[in-house]
Design a protein around this motif. Structure first.
Motif, short mmCIF file in Angstrom:
data_model
loop_
_atom_site.label_atom_id
_atom_site.label_comp_id
_atom_site.label_asym_id
_atom_site.label_seq_id
_atom_site.Cartn_x
_atom_site.Cartn_y
_atom_site.Cartn_z
N VAL B 128 39.55 47.25 37.76
CA VAL B 128 39.18 46.53 38.97
C VAL B 128 40.28 45.63 39.49
N GLU B 129 41.23 45.29 38.66
CA GLU B 129 42.33 44.46 39.16
C GLU B 129 43.50 45.31 39.64
N THR B 141 34.60 46.50 52.89
CA THR B 141 34.13 45.26 53.51
C THR B 141 33.88 45.46 55.00
N ASP B 190 39.72 34.49 42.75
CA ASP B 190 39.80 35.81 42.12
C ASP B 190 40.76 35.73 40.95
N HIS B 191 40.70 36.76 40.11
CA HIS B 191 41.54 36.78 38.93
C HIS B 191 42.69 37.77 39.08
N SER B 192 42.83 38.33 40.30
CA SER B 192 43.93 39.25 40.51
C SER B 192 44.97 38.57 41.40
N ASP B 217 39.33 32.31 36.58
CA ASP B 217 38.45 33.22 35.86
C ASP B 217 37.01 32.83 36.22
N HIS B 235 29.68 42.39 44.91
CA HIS B 235 30.09 43.59 44.17
C HIS B 235 30.80 43.27 42.86
N PHE B 240 31.02 42.91 35.44
CA PHE B 240 31.21 42.02 34.29
C PHE B 240 30.41 42.51 33.10
C1 LIG Z 1 34.70 45.17 43.01
S1 LIG Z 1 35.80 43.91 43.42
C2 LIG Z 1 34.91 43.06 44.68
C3 LIG Z 1 35.82 42.25 45.55
C4 LIG Z 1 35.18 41.59 46.78
N1 LIG Z 1 34.13 40.65 46.44
C5 LIG Z 1 34.68 42.63 47.74
O1 LIG Z 1 33.47 42.78 47.86
O2 LIG Z 1 35.51 43.29 48.34
C6 LIG Z 1 35.74 42.88 42.04
C7 LIG Z 1 36.70 41.73 42.07
O3 LIG Z 1 36.44 40.89 40.97
C8 LIG Z 1 37.67 40.38 40.50
N2 LIG Z 1 37.48 39.93 39.12
C9 LIG Z 1 37.29 40.66 38.03
N3 LIG Z 1 37.16 39.89 36.95
C10 LIG Z 1 37.29 38.62 37.36
C11 LIG Z 1 37.25 37.36 36.71
N4 LIG Z 1 37.07 37.26 35.40
N5 LIG Z 1 37.41 36.26 37.46
C12 LIG Z 1 37.60 36.35 38.79
N6 LIG Z 1 37.64 37.51 39.45
C13 LIG Z 1 37.50 38.64 38.74
C14 LIG Z 1 38.61 41.54 40.65
O4 LIG Z 1 39.97 41.11 40.66
C15 LIG Z 1 38.16 42.12 41.96
O5 LIG Z 1 38.86 41.56 43.05
#
Ligand SMILES: C[S@@+](CC[C@H](N)C(=O)[O-])C[C@H]1O[C@@H](n2cnc3c(N)ncnc32)[C@H](O)[C@@H]1O
Lengths: 172, 392
Positions: B128-129, B141, B190-192, B217, B235, B240
């Motif tokens: 996902v990242e 989106t 976000d974490h990316s 995080d 999403h 998680f």
């Molecule tokens: C499926 S995407 C959804 C992104 C956005 N909300 C959208 O609807 O377009 C999941 C997002 O969660 C972020 N993510 C994953 N684990 C994370 C964490 N531990 N902390 C923060 N963000 C995280 C990923 O980097 C990714 O951008």
């Protein structure tokens, strides 16, 4: 205070926020250090690349400075804290009243941060004393926050610490 | 000035089973007497463990020198007294200064090592990242916004509020929200780092300067308690491995009376005509594939239960279907093609699936694309929207 000497440096640093308080009020509650540092950090960080993490870093450094003034300051007069910015660096100017033997201590502690063996000195003090000496706080700022620290002339009994924190580069 | 009560409270805990001593929150004592209980807890922990003691400071938001020295002292003394114990200090990549500060201990005692906790610890994180997700997120989106734009006000979105979008991805959602609803403050986390960099560029391109993008995080955020009127997480609960832990964090940062808004899918319910069976087979397999990596892309209809279990009230749930008839059918097809790339091209391969399986798996996506572009076809992607109010 030597204004003529100060002006060219000040010109490049833009003021962000300034807070003043009676020293007696400040000293009435330890939590003022935490509250002020959290509050100021949030205000000055909002337009940094990563405001939340910038505020966390900045608060950490500012809190140490405020704790130093809490422990070393004397109750007569005012404490003033101003933050300036130039590019990726924030400058904190902290002015507070203290006794003359404290002034001597501060000037030594500040010059220790510029010594070549600052890191060794810092490690020594972590591995020995149970509580940190205030001297270590300055080393911590210099080593962990890349701070540049100096004392600026101000009218006794006040002392002014000038601390440049290049946190934008460290955070992002 | 009233900042009292905003700070995250300090906690020290020891879990004997995982041999982990953890410190979290803000700890700025005036003297070590204030943390004497915690110091003795650490000493007891050291007495009880064998082999390794993990010291977890990932959620340590602030620690002053007084506290640092006191804890460091105990660990350094223990290194002398018990040469058979190793100490692993787990810091977070989000709170950079802890890594620097605790890192010095290793220079004093090699028995102490530092580990920086990062994305590699999440089972599905690498997918996902992945930057190949960026283009999918953008089109997704665009498609969901047509619906959410009218849905959002029913869930508490209005002008002048303070909001946070957690797991914001490339940040398109907050840019759209900013334009449509004008909240007073937006924090997007976000974490990316790649997605955030992209998000900042996009915002700058639109001349938007007041969205606070932050690296963090989601399951342990630096954000303080009770701050936001509206917290969205789109999403992402579904990717998680511990959605309840993430939801607890969303709850924490939400103001009492504010709302947490989540959107999630139920992938097995993606549909299309013609070739419905092949499509259905593939999306059932998508759900299984994600669960192999500990992600639940069937979470959508479970939102109500998750919100209720997390303590929310006045829970509102609704669903909508993104279809090929909403706007541009080609957009729909592009999203499916991107899914195929990541799901069949990367995840299925990683799981070690046979080439026959992967071929059949791909076919369903191809059929879904065909349904989307077919002059008489119909293709759908269902989304569940849910929100709950944090009790006052
Ligand atoms: C499926 S995407 C959804 C992104 C956005 N909300 C959208 O609807 O377009 C999941 C997002 O969660 C972020 N993510 C994953 N684990 C994370 C964490 N531990 N902390 C923060 N963000 C995280 C990923 O980097 C990714 O951008």
């Amino acid at each position: 205070m030597d204004v003529a000497e100060k002006a060219p440096v000040e010109a490049t640093f833009e003021p962000l926020v300034q807070i003043e308080m009676e020293m007696e009020t400040f000293l009435s509650n330890w939590h003022h250090c935490d509250q002020l540092s959290t509050f100021i950090a949030r205000i000055i960080s909002h337009n940094r690349t990563d405001p939340v993490r910038h505020a966390n870093f900045f608060s950490s450094a500012l809190n140490e400075l405020l704790e130093v003034s809490f422990r070393g300051g004397s109750p007569d007069g005012q404490i003033g804290c101003a933050v300036y910015r130039h590019g990726r660096t924030e400058r904190v100017k902290l002015t507070f009243p203290c006794l003359s033997r404290q002034r001597q201590f501060f000037s030594e502690a500040v010059s220790n941060t510029r010594r070549e063996d600052a890191l060794t000195h810092y490690l020594d003090s972590i591995s020995t004393g149970l509580t940190p000496s205030r001297d270590v706080v300055f080393l911590d700022l210099a080593i962990n926050f890349d701070a540049q620290i100096r004392l600026e002339n101000s009218a006794p009994p006040s002392i002014t610490l000038v601390v440049d924190l290049p946190l934008e580069g460290v955070v992002s | 000035m009233s900042t009292a009560g905003l700070s995250i409270p300090f906690k020290a805990e020891f879990d004997v089973n995982s041999q982990e001593f953890s410190l979290s929150g803000v700890v700025r004592p005036r003297s070590i007497d204030e943390i004497a209980v915690n110091i003795s807890m650490l000493k007891e922990a050291i007495d009880q463990v064998r082999g390794v003691l993990y010291i977890n400071v990932k959620r340590l938001v602030q620690m002053n020198n007084t506290a640092f020295h006191a804890f460091a002292r105990v660990v350094l003394d223990a290194c002398q007294a018990k040469p058979d114990i190793r100490f692993v200090i787990v810091t977070s990549s989000v709170v950079g200064w802890t890594t620097r500060m605790f890192g010095h201990l290793n220079k004093i005692e090699p028995q102490i090592t530092i580990e920086v906790y990062d994305s590699k610890f999440y089972p599905g994180q690498s997918f996902v990242e992945n930057t190949s997700f960026i283009s999918i997120l953008r089109t997704q989106t665009k498609m969901t916004w047509r619906h959410e734009r009218t849905i959002l006000p029913r869930h508490g979105m209005r002008s002048g509020i303070t909001m946070a979008d957690i797991c914001c991805g490339i940040g398109d959602f907050v840019v759209l929200v900013q334009k449509e609803f004008q909240p007073a403050r937006i924090v997007a986390l976000d974490h990316s780092k790649a997605s955030l960099a992209y998000a900042r560029d996009v915002a700058a391109g639109f001349g938007i300067t007041d969205i606070e993008y932050t690296y963090g995080d989601a399951s342990e955020m630096l954000l303080e308690d009770n701050q936001f009127d509206f917290v969205s997480c789109r999403h992402s609960l579904q990717i998680f491995n511990r959605p309840d832990a993430l939801l607890a964090e969303l709850y924490r940062i939400c103001k009492p009376g504010g709302r947490v808004y989540i959107t999630n899918e139920k992938n097995s319910h993606c549909l299309g005509e013609p070739r419905s069976q092949s499509i259905q087979w593939t999306y059932n397999e998508v759900a299984k594939l994600f669960s192999h990596f500990e992600m639940d892309v069937e979470l959508g209809p479970k939102s109500r239960r998750y919100l209720a279990d997390a303590g929310f009230e006045d829970i509102v749930v609704e669903s909508f279907m993104v279809t090929n008839l909403d706007g541009d059918a080609q957009d729909f097809a592009d999203v499916i093609a991107a899914w195929e790339n990541v799901y069949a091209g990367e995840m299925s391969v990683k799981r070690g699936d046979s080439s026959e399986f992967i071929q059949r798996f791909r076919q369903g996506f191809q059929d879904h694309i065909l349904a989307a572009l077919h002059p008489k076809g119909y293709a759908g992607w269902p989304i569940w929207v849910a929100s709950g109010r944090k009790p006052r």
